[in-house]
Design a protein around this motif. Structure first.
Motif, PDB file in Angstrom:
ATOM      1  N   GLY A 103       0.824  -1.198   0.000  1.00  0.00           N
ATOM      2  CA  GLY A 103       0.000   0.000   0.000  1.00  0.00           C
ATOM      3  C   GLY A 103       0.858   1.248   0.000  1.00  0.00           C
ATOM      4  O   GLY A 103       2.085   1.190  -0.051  1.00  0.00           O
ATOM      5  N   PHE A 104       0.192   2.378   0.082  1.00  0.00           N
ATOM      6  CA  PHE A 104       0.881   3.656   0.065  1.00  0.00           C
ATOM      7  C   PHE A 104       0.106   4.636   0.931  1.00  0.00           C
ATOM      8  O   PHE A 104      -1.110   4.719   0.829  1.00  0.00           O
ATOM      9  N   ARG A 105       0.768   5.336   1.789  1.00  0.00           N
ATOM     10  CA  ARG A 105       0.267   6.411   2.636  1.00  0.00           C
ATOM     11  C   ARG A 105       0.360   6.085   4.123  1.00  0.00           C
ATOM     12  O   ARG A 105       0.201   6.947   4.947  1.00  0.00           O
ATOM     13  N   ASP A 106       0.543   4.824   4.487  1.00  0.00           N
ATOM     14  CA  ASP A 106       0.631   4.434   5.893  1.00  0.00           C
ATOM     15  C   ASP A 106      -0.579   4.928   6.687  1.00  0.00           C
ATOM     16  O   ASP A 106      -0.450   5.587   7.717  1.00  0.00           O
ATOM     17  N   ALA A 107      -1.767   4.590   6.202  1.00  0.00           N
ATOM     18  CA  ALA A 107      -3.017   4.981   6.869  1.00  0.00           C
ATOM     19  C   ALA A 107      -3.096   4.328   8.243  1.00  0.00           C
ATOM     20  O   ALA A 107      -2.669   3.184   8.420  1.00  0.00           O
ATOM     21  N   PRO A 108      -3.633   5.049   9.232  1.00  0.00           N
ATOM     22  CA  PRO A 108      -3.690   4.502  10.595  1.00  0.00           C
ATOM     23  C   PRO A 108      -4.369   3.135  10.688  1.00  0.00           C
ATOM     24  O   PRO A 108      -3.943   2.291  11.465  1.00  0.00           O
ATOM     25  N   PHE A 109      -5.405   2.875   9.894  1.00  0.00           N
ATOM     26  CA  PHE A 109      -6.108   1.593   9.979  1.00  0.00           C
ATOM     27  C   PHE A 109      -5.240   0.428   9.531  1.00  0.00           C
ATOM     28  O   PHE A 109      -5.497  -0.718   9.912  1.00  0.00           O
ATOM     29  N   LEU A 113      -4.630  -4.555  10.088  1.00  0.00           N
ATOM     30  CA  LEU A 113      -4.858  -5.612   9.107  1.00  0.00           C
ATOM     31  C   LEU A 113      -4.042  -6.843   9.462  1.00  0.00           C
ATOM     32  O   LEU A 113      -2.965  -6.744  10.047  1.00  0.00           O
ATOM     33  N   HIS A 114      -4.597  -7.999   9.102  1.00  0.00           N
ATOM     34  CA  HIS A 114      -3.863  -9.238   9.308  1.00  0.00           C
ATOM     35  C   HIS A 114      -3.969 -10.079   8.047  1.00  0.00           C
ATOM     36  O   HIS A 114      -5.086 -10.339   7.598  1.00  0.00           O
ATOM     37  N   PRO A 115      -2.850 -10.464   7.467  1.00  0.00           N
ATOM     38  CA  PRO A 115      -1.500 -10.147   7.925  1.00  0.00           C
ATOM     39  C   PRO A 115      -1.232  -8.654   7.795  1.00  0.00           C
ATOM     40  O   PRO A 115      -1.973  -7.940   7.113  1.00  0.00           O
ATOM     41  N   SER A 116      -0.181  -8.190   8.418  1.00  0.00           N
ATOM     42  CA  SER A 116       0.098  -6.760   8.386  1.00  0.00           C
ATOM     43  C   SER A 116       0.407  -6.324   6.954  1.00  0.00           C
ATOM     44  O   SER A 116       0.930  -7.096   6.150  1.00  0.00           O
ATOM     45  N   LEU A 117       0.069  -5.102   6.676  1.00  0.00           N
ATOM     46  CA  LEU A 117       0.245  -4.537   5.344  1.00  0.00           C
ATOM     47  C   LEU A 117       1.606  -3.857   5.243  1.00  0.00           C
ATOM     48  O   LEU A 117       1.981  -3.082   6.118  1.00  0.00           O
ATOM     49  N   THR A 118       2.299  -4.144   4.172  1.00  0.00           N
ATOM     50  CA  THR A 118       3.502  -3.374   3.856  1.00  0.00           C
ATOM     51  C   THR A 118       3.018  -2.099   3.200  1.00  0.00           C
ATOM     52  O   THR A 118       2.288  -2.141   2.206  1.00  0.00           O
ATOM     53  N   THR A 119       3.364  -0.961   3.773  1.00  0.00           N
ATOM     54  CA  THR A 119       2.886   0.311   3.258  1.00  0.00           C
ATOM     55  C   THR A 119       4.010   1.329   3.262  1.00  0.00           C
ATOM     56  O   THR A 119       4.917   1.259   4.090  1.00  0.00           O
TER      57      THR A 119
END
Length: 142
Positions: A103-109, A113-119
Protein backbone atom coordinates in the motif's frame (compact mmCIF):
# COMPACT_ATOMS: atom_id res chain seq x y z
CA UNK A 1 18.00 -3.42 5.54
CA UNK A 2 14.65 -3.45 3.77
CA UNK A 3 14.29 -5.48 0.62
CA UNK A 4 12.10 -4.21 -2.18
CA UNK A 5 9.65 -6.47 -3.95
CA UNK A 6 11.99 -6.48 -6.94
CA UNK A 7 14.90 -7.57 -4.74
CA UNK A 8 12.67 -10.36 -3.44
CA UNK A 9 12.40 -11.66 -7.00
CA UNK A 10 9.07 -10.28 -8.17
CA UNK A 11 8.93 -9.53 -11.89
CA UNK A 12 5.17 -9.65 -12.54
CA UNK A 13 4.10 -6.63 -10.50
CA UNK A 14 0.59 -5.29 -10.84
CA UNK A 15 -0.32 -1.67 -10.10
CA UNK A 16 -3.73 -0.42 -8.97
CA UNK A 17 -3.79 3.32 -9.44
CA UNK A 18 -6.24 6.20 -9.18
CA UNK A 19 -7.79 7.95 -12.21
CA UNK A 20 -5.09 8.54 -14.81
CA UNK A 21 -6.20 12.09 -15.62
CA UNK A 22 -5.32 13.30 -12.10
CA UNK A 23 -1.76 14.54 -11.41
CA UNK A 24 -1.06 12.32 -8.37
CA UNK A 25 -1.85 9.03 -10.11
CA UNK A 26 0.11 10.16 -13.19
CA UNK A 27 3.18 10.72 -10.99
CA UNK A 28 2.65 7.34 -9.29
CA UNK A 29 2.40 5.57 -12.66
CA UNK A 30 5.60 7.26 -13.82
CA UNK A 31 7.35 6.09 -10.65
CA UNK A 32 6.10 2.54 -11.21
CA UNK A 33 7.30 2.54 -14.82
CA UNK A 34 10.64 4.13 -13.91
CA UNK A 35 11.30 1.55 -11.19
CA UNK A 36 10.53 -1.30 -13.59
CA UNK A 37 12.84 0.19 -16.23
CA UNK A 38 15.59 0.73 -13.66
CA UNK A 39 15.55 -3.02 -13.01
CA UNK A 40 15.11 -3.96 -16.68
CA UNK A 41 11.62 -5.32 -16.15
CA UNK A 42 9.43 -4.73 -19.21
CA UNK A 43 6.34 -2.58 -18.62
CA UNK A 44 3.17 -4.57 -19.26
CA UNK A 45 0.06 -2.35 -19.57
CA UNK A 46 -2.09 -5.39 -18.72
CA UNK A 47 -0.70 -5.20 -15.18
CA UNK A 48 -2.06 -1.67 -14.61
CA UNK A 49 -5.55 -0.75 -13.46
CA UNK A 50 -6.79 2.81 -12.86
CA UNK A 51 -10.06 4.13 -11.46
CA UNK A 52 -11.72 6.07 -8.68
CA UNK A 53 -11.98 4.08 -5.48
CA UNK A 54 -14.90 1.69 -5.52
CA UNK A 55 -14.57 -1.45 -3.44
CA UNK A 56 -16.10 -3.78 -6.00
CA UNK A 57 -14.00 -2.26 -8.81
CA UNK A 58 -10.77 -2.64 -6.81
CA UNK A 59 -11.71 -6.22 -5.98
CA UNK A 60 -12.38 -6.91 -9.67
CA UNK A 61 -9.05 -5.27 -10.58
CA UNK A 62 -7.16 -7.31 -7.97
CA UNK A 63 -8.70 -10.59 -9.12
CA UNK A 64 -8.00 -9.66 -12.74
CA UNK A 65 -4.34 -9.12 -11.89
CA UNK A 66 -4.21 -12.40 -9.97
CA UNK A 67 -5.61 -14.10 -13.09
CA UNK A 68 -2.72 -12.51 -15.05
CA UNK A 69 -0.44 -14.35 -12.58
CA UNK A 70 1.15 -11.29 -11.00
CA UNK A 71 3.09 -12.14 -7.86
CA UNK A 72 2.82 -8.68 -6.31
CA UNK A 73 0.37 -5.79 -6.41
CA UNK A 74 1.30 -2.21 -5.57
CA UNK A 75 -1.59 0.15 -4.87
CA UNK A 76 -1.88 3.93 -4.74
CA UNK A 77 -3.27 3.77 -1.20
CA UNK A 78 -3.75 1.46 1.77
CA UNK A 79 -7.50 1.12 1.32
CA UNK A 80 -7.04 -0.37 -2.14
CA UNK A 81 -4.32 -2.62 -0.70
CA UNK A 82 -6.68 -3.87 2.03
CA UNK A 83 -9.30 -4.74 -0.61
CA UNK A 84 -6.62 -6.56 -2.65
CA UNK A 85 -5.62 -8.58 0.41
CA UNK A 86 -9.23 -9.58 1.04
CA UNK A 87 -9.81 -10.46 -2.62
CA UNK A 88 -6.68 -12.62 -2.71
CA UNK A 89 -7.56 -14.51 0.48
CA UNK A 90 -11.11 -15.08 -0.80
CA UNK A 91 -9.53 -16.99 -3.69
CA UNK A 92 -7.41 -19.11 -1.35
CA UNK A 93 -4.18 -17.16 -1.84
CA UNK A 94 -1.97 -16.42 1.14
CA UNK A 95 -0.65 -12.90 1.60
CA UNK A 96 2.35 -12.47 1.43
CA UNK A 97 3.35 -16.08 0.67
CA UNK A 98 1.42 -16.34 -2.63
CA UNK A 99 0.86 -12.65 -3.38
CA UNK A 100 2.68 -9.62 -2.01
CA UNK A 101 0.53 -6.51 -1.55
CA UNK A 102 1.99 -3.08 -0.97
CA UNK A 103 0.00 0.00 0.00
CA UNK A 104 0.88 3.66 0.06
CA UNK A 105 0.27 6.41 2.64
CA UNK A 106 0.63 4.43 5.89
CA UNK A 107 -3.02 4.98 6.87
CA UNK A 108 -3.69 4.50 10.59
CA UNK A 109 -6.11 1.59 9.98
CA UNK A 110 -3.44 -0.40 8.13
CA UNK A 111 -1.77 -1.47 11.38
CA UNK A 112 -4.92 -3.46 12.24
CA UNK A 113 -4.86 -5.61 9.11
CA UNK A 114 -3.86 -9.24 9.31
CA UNK A 115 -1.50 -10.15 7.92
CA UNK A 116 0.10 -6.76 8.39
CA UNK A 117 0.25 -4.54 5.34
CA UNK A 118 3.50 -3.37 3.86
CA UNK A 119 2.89 0.31 3.26
CA UNK A 120 4.99 3.24 2.19
CA UNK A 121 4.86 6.51 4.10
CA UNK A 122 4.74 9.69 2.07
CA UNK A 123 6.36 12.61 3.93
CA UNK A 124 3.48 15.09 3.53
CA UNK A 125 4.66 17.21 6.46
CA UNK A 126 8.16 17.60 5.00
CA UNK A 127 6.80 18.43 1.56
CA UNK A 128 4.42 21.01 3.02
CA UNK A 129 7.26 22.59 4.99
CA UNK A 130 9.43 22.76 1.86
CA UNK A 131 6.58 24.34 -0.12
CA UNK A 132 6.02 26.99 2.56
CA UNK A 133 9.75 27.70 2.67
CA UNK A 134 9.84 28.11 -1.11
CA UNK A 135 6.92 30.56 -1.01
CA UNK A 136 8.60 32.61 1.73
CA UNK A 137 11.89 32.65 -0.22
CA UNK A 138 10.10 33.78 -3.39
CA UNK A 139 8.28 36.54 -1.48
CA UNK A 140 11.61 37.76 -0.09
CA UNK A 141 13.05 38.01 -3.60
CA UNK A 142 10.16 40.02 -5.02
Amino acid sequence: MRLTIIQLGHRKIGFINGPSFLPGPRVMLKGYRDKLAQHEIPFNPEYVRASYFNESKVREDALGLVNKEVTAIVTIDDLRAAVCMQAATSKGLRVPEDLSVIGFRDAPFSRYLHPSLTTLRFPFDRIAWEAISMVHSAEGEG
